[in-house]
Design an enzyme around this catalytic site. Structure first.
Site, short mmCIF file in Angstrom:
data_model
loop_
_atom_site.label_atom_id
_atom_site.label_comp_id
_atom_site.label_asym_id
_atom_site.label_seq_id
_atom_site.Cartn_x
_atom_site.Cartn_y
_atom_site.Cartn_z
CB VAL A 164 -1.08 -0.02 1.08
CG1 VAL A 164 -0.13 0.40 2.52
CG2 VAL A 164 -2.11 1.12 1.02
CD GLU A 190 11.15 -8.82 -0.44
OE1 GLU A 190 10.49 -8.16 -0.90
OE2 GLU A 190 12.20 -8.65 0.41
C1 UD2 Z 1 9.40 -4.95 1.92
C2 UD2 Z 1 8.63 -5.58 0.98
C3 UD2 Z 1 7.22 -5.97 1.59
C4 UD2 Z 1 7.55 -7.10 2.55
C5 UD2 Z 1 8.44 -6.65 3.54
C6 UD2 Z 1 8.88 -7.89 4.37
C7 UD2 Z 1 8.89 -4.40 -1.37
C8 UD2 Z 1 8.72 -3.18 -1.92
N1 UD2 Z 1 8.45 -4.45 -0.08
O1 UD2 Z 1 8.88 -4.10 2.44
O2 UD2 Z 1 6.35 -6.28 0.50
O3 UD2 Z 1 7.95 -8.29 1.79
O4 UD2 Z 1 9.60 -5.92 2.76
O5 UD2 Z 1 8.30 -8.11 5.45
O6 UD2 Z 1 9.15 -5.31 -1.90
N2 UD2 Z 1 1.84 -3.27 6.41
C9 UD2 Z 1 0.69 -2.54 7.08
N3 UD2 Z 1 0.95 -1.83 8.35
C10 UD2 Z 1 2.17 -2.03 8.95
C11 UD2 Z 1 3.09 -2.72 8.22
C12 UD2 Z 1 2.90 -3.29 6.96
O7 UD2 Z 1 -0.51 -2.57 6.64
O8 UD2 Z 1 2.24 -1.57 10.11
C13 UD2 Z 1 1.43 -3.78 5.04
C14 UD2 Z 1 1.44 -2.70 4.01
O9 UD2 Z 1 0.40 -3.05 3.19
C15 UD2 Z 1 3.07 -2.49 3.61
C16 UD2 Z 1 3.43 -4.07 3.56
O10 UD2 Z 1 2.50 -4.52 4.67
O11 UD2 Z 1 2.82 -2.17 2.30
C17 UD2 Z 1 4.88 -4.36 3.70
O12 UD2 Z 1 5.46 -3.59 4.87
P1 UD2 Z 1 6.62 -2.46 4.48
O13 UD2 Z 1 6.14 -1.94 3.43
O14 UD2 Z 1 6.58 -1.98 6.00
O15 UD2 Z 1 7.79 -3.52 4.46
P2 UD2 Z 1 9.06 -3.07 3.56
O16 UD2 Z 1 9.04 -1.52 3.16
O17 UD2 Z 1 10.28 -3.47 4.66
#
Ligand code: UD2
Length: 334
Positions: A192, A283
């Site tokens: 998101v 992931e």
């Molecule tokens: C990476 C990956 C993500 C996920 C994560 C591993 C990409 C660009 N991003 O992003 O898909 O595999 O690593 O854990 O490949 N979310 C919530 N509330 C929260 C936390 C997460 O709704 O408090 C959802 C939300 O849809 C978010 C997704 O989980 O987009 C992934 O979380 P992130 O964006 O914090 O993870 P990130 O940036 O480390």
């Protein structure tokens, strides 16, 4: 005499029944042989008399690789004709489902995600977006075009971001089982905290679709952040793996994504039983899955860039990109 009549009637009835049975079997056989399922993935029917630029097998992009060693296309700008592809997929009357999770403070990203999806994600197609959130009352009102709809599903809050991210596989599996019976349709599962900037359309459709991570596509695989502990079900040994794929965008046919979600969920849970959490949660499991179950289409990093990264020259267009965010501010834990 009566006995003779009875046996004649019996013989006639048996003949009629046999005839009926033969017709039924023959008809079913014809149906099975003649009817090609209209939305079958490999049945690409183009409209007659359509004019478009002549394709070439000699000229095209030379700065990037456009096919994997297992002969799946790698989608880059300049490798496909969007008008031709749209006309092929429009007649299939498909619905493209997208799932997006907005738990806790991540709800703040939803408006931008939904508004830009209206402008760029499968424009002109039937689209159904499922939002999973613990803050249903904060879901923004976004005007959606005809044929596009949004469904909000409530999920519990969580104190750990790792858990939110990991639980997505379970919820995707259940959604497909309960709500999406037409297994010829497609689904994409997206982060998101991202925005659409350019077309994401029918060129991305395939049985099993993975996106190469923008942070690692130039690196040797020894640098990929795969799960390296043999105790985990997401384990990848050195010398293994094709690409490093994003957890933030993947998709394909419902039946394929169902299998992926179910497998990743069960492997994740098996790890939890053993007291282990893979390096990058789902992931890591997705990467292990895609190594064994090769994606039938690979999307270039155009399909998931990161706003903080300057655009590399081979990336001619950024279609979808992660916004810059302050993890400490938005995650429930560090
Ligand atoms: C990476 C990956 C993500 C996920 C994560 C591993 C990409 C660009 N991003 O992003 O898909 O595999 O690593 O854990 O490949 N979310 C919530 N509330 C929260 C936390 C997460 O709704 O408090 C959802 C939300 O849809 C978010 C997704 O989980 O987009 C992934 O979380 P992130 O964006 O914090 O993870 P990130 O940036 O480390």
């Amino acid at each position: 005499m009566m006995h003779l009549i009875n046996s004649k009637v019996l013989a006639l009835l048996s003949a009629l029944m046999l005839g009926g049975l033969f017709c039924y079997i023959f008809q079913s056989y014809r149906l099975a042989a003649d009817v090609i399922p209209e939305s079958h993935e490999f049945y690409l029917l183009a409209p007659e008399h359509q004019q478009y630029e002549q394709p070439s097998i000699l000229h095209g992009r030379t700065d990037v690789v456009t096919v994997t060693p297992w002969l799946a296309p790698v989608v880059w700008e300049g490798t496909f004709n969007p008008v031709l592809l749209d006309s092929i997929y429009k007649v299939k009357n498909i619905t493209v489902t997208a799932t997006v999770f907005a738990v806790g403070k991540y709800i703040m990203f939803l408006k931008n995600f939904l508004e830009t999806a209206e402008q760029h994600f499968f424009v002109g197609f039937k689209v159904h977006i499922y939002v999973f959130t613990d803050r249903s009352n904060e879901v923004p009102q976004v005007r959606m075009a005809t044929g596009r709809q949004l469904t909000v599903r409530s999920v519990p809050s969580s104190k750990r971001w790792q858990e939110i991210s990991a639980r997505r596989m379970e919820l995707i599996q259940t959604l497909i089982e309960e709500q999406l019976p037409n297994h010829n349709d497609y689904i994409f599962c997206l982060d998101v905290d991202s925005k659409f900037h350019g077309r994401w359309g029918s060129e991305s459709l395939g049985a099993l679709v993975a996106v190469t991570h923008p942070g690692y596509y130039r690196d040797p695989r020894s640098r990929f952040p795969y799960e390296r502990r043999p105790a985990s079900k997401a384990y990848m040994a050195s010398g293994e793996g094709d690409f490093y794929y994003c957890g933030g965008a993947f998709g394909g046919l419902l039946q394929e994504v169902h299998h992926l979600a179910k497998t990743c969920r069960s492997n994740f849970e098996a790890d939890t039983q053993e007291g282990i959490e893979a390096a990058w949660q789902e992931e890591s499991h997705l990467n292990r899955y895609m190594w064994i179950n090769k994606p039938s289409k690979v999307l270039s990093p155009e399909y998931l860039w990161q706003d903080f990264k300057p655009k590399n020259p081979e990336v001619h267009i950024i279609r979808f990109s992660g916004v810059v965010k302050n993890y400490a501010e938005i995650r429930p834990n560090t």
